[in-house]
Design an enzyme around this catalytic site. Structure first.
Site, PDB file in Angstrom:
ATOM      1  N   PHE A 151     123.798   5.184  -7.699  1.00  0.00           N
ATOM      2  CA  PHE A 151     123.313   6.335  -6.940  1.00  0.00           C
ATOM      3  C   PHE A 151     123.938   7.629  -7.450  1.00  0.00           C
ATOM      4  O   PHE A 151     124.467   8.417  -6.684  1.00  0.00           O
ATOM      5  CB  PHE A 151     123.554   6.148  -5.436  1.00  0.00           C
ATOM      6  N   HIS A 152     123.850   7.824  -8.761  1.00  0.00           N
ATOM      7  CA  HIS A 152     124.343   9.054  -9.368  1.00  0.00           C
ATOM      8  C   HIS A 152     123.758   9.203 -10.772  1.00  0.00           C
ATOM      9  O   HIS A 152     123.161   8.272 -11.307  1.00  0.00           O
ATOM     10  CB  HIS A 152     125.876   9.071  -9.439  1.00  0.00           C
ATOM     11  N   ALA A 153     123.945  10.378 -11.333  1.00  0.00           N
ATOM     12  CA  ALA A 153     123.624  10.667 -12.736  1.00  0.00           C
ATOM     13  C   ALA A 153     124.852  11.347 -13.332  1.00  0.00           C
ATOM     14  O   ALA A 153     125.787  11.717 -12.609  1.00  0.00           O
ATOM     15  CB  ALA A 153     122.405  11.585 -12.834  1.00  0.00           C
TER      16      ALA A 153
END
Length: 131
Positions: free
Chosen positions: A48-50
């Site tokens: 749940f991130h970049a």
């Protein structure tokens, strides 16, 4: 958008298998950090991130897990289930990992050291940056 899989050469004989990972050879960047995820409880999702600049290659050295990769315009789903295949994840790609098998060990090779400022953890901010 397609998943970018890296197929590693396997050396195998009666003693077992071996895969060599080499920076700037079969890993497309210099490796500064290696970490692995294991013991993930059933029905747990991660990621749940970049990353703004970080590149990564993810390898299930044991077991399997699934990924959603998102470039802000389209999403793809893929599954890692072999220690001879890596998934390249470039910068500015949102990632979610899920559907871990009980025995999954997911190893990640990273192009740089941990730096919290490189993370985009809010999906709406990611979408604005991706457009």
């Amino acid at each position: 958008m397609k998943p970018e899989f890296i197929h590693f050469k396997e050396f195998s004989d009666g003693r077992g298998g071996l895969v060599a990972l080499e920076q700037h050879h079969n890993i497309p960047f210099g490796i500064k950090r290696i970490y692995y995820i294991y013991g993930t409880p059933e029905n747990t999702s991660r990621g749940f991130h970049a990353h703004k600049a970080l590149e990564q290659v993810a390898i299930c050295v044991k077991g399997a897990c699934s990924f959603v990769l998102d470039n802000g315009k389209e999403k793809i789903n893929c599954r890692l289930d072999s220690p001879t295949i890596g998934l390249y994840i470039g910068k500015n790609i949102w990632r979610e990992m899920f559907n871990f098998t009980e025995d999954c060990v997911l190893m990640v090779l990273a192009s740089d050291f941990y730096e919290e400022a490189d993370y985009i953890r809010d999906y709406d901010i990611f979408l604005r940056a991706a457009s």
